[in-house]
Write an enzyme that holds these catalytic residues in place. Structure first.
Site, mmCIF file in Angstrom:
data_model
loop_
_atom_site.group_PDB
_atom_site.id
_atom_site.type_symbol
_atom_site.label_atom_id
_atom_site.label_comp_id
_atom_site.label_asym_id
_atom_site.label_seq_id
_atom_site.Cartn_x
_atom_site.Cartn_y
_atom_site.Cartn_z
ATOM 1 N N CYS A 51 -43.287 28.144 18.783
ATOM 2 C CA CYS A 51 -43.428 29.059 20.161
ATOM 3 C C CYS A 51 -43.500 28.294 21.318
ATOM 4 C CB CYS A 51 -45.206 29.585 20.128
ATOM 5 S SG CYS A 51 -45.665 30.330 18.468
ATOM 6 N N CYS A 110 -48.545 26.227 18.073
ATOM 7 C CA CYS A 110 -47.518 26.643 17.356
ATOM 8 C C CYS A 110 -46.140 25.848 18.149
ATOM 9 C CB CYS A 110 -47.229 27.988 17.602
ATOM 10 S SG CYS A 110 -45.668 28.572 16.942
#
Length: 106
Positions: A35, A32
């Site tokens: 993230c 991600c």
């Protein structure tokens, strides 16, 4: 103190749902991008706020924990006080994360 990765469902229960103090949990995935982008902010906040425990949960490694907590987007941040979830932030939103932390400290 830094952000500590939780590796098992039992560890999650002990460190988060059974905790007596404020806790922030970052549900993330290694693939991600957002993230990864927000991760340094979380490390910085964890260093600045020693009274709050910061944890992260890899949603691919602990899919059952993510599912039990209704996590459907990464990153998702859960804010707990005395084992009770009091706030949630979906997405890499630094102002909302900081606001969640401030609310947790009050």
């Amino acid at each position: 103190m830094g952000v500590i990765q939780i590796k098992t469902a039992e560890e999650y229960k002990t460190k988060v749902t059974d905790a007596q103090g404020p806790v922030i949990v970052d549900f993330f995935a290694t693939w991600c991008g957002p993230c990864k982008a927000v991760s340094p902010l979380l490390e910085k906040l964890s260093d600045a706020h020693s009274g709050v425990d910061f944890y992260k949960v890899d949603v691919d490694e602990l899919a059952s924990v993510a599912a039990e907590n209704g996590v459907s987007a990464m990153p998702t941040f859960h804010f707990y006080n005395k084992g009770e979830r009091i706030n949630e932030v979906k997405g890499a939103n630094p102002p909302a994360i900081q606001a969640g932390l401030q609310a947790l400290l009050q």
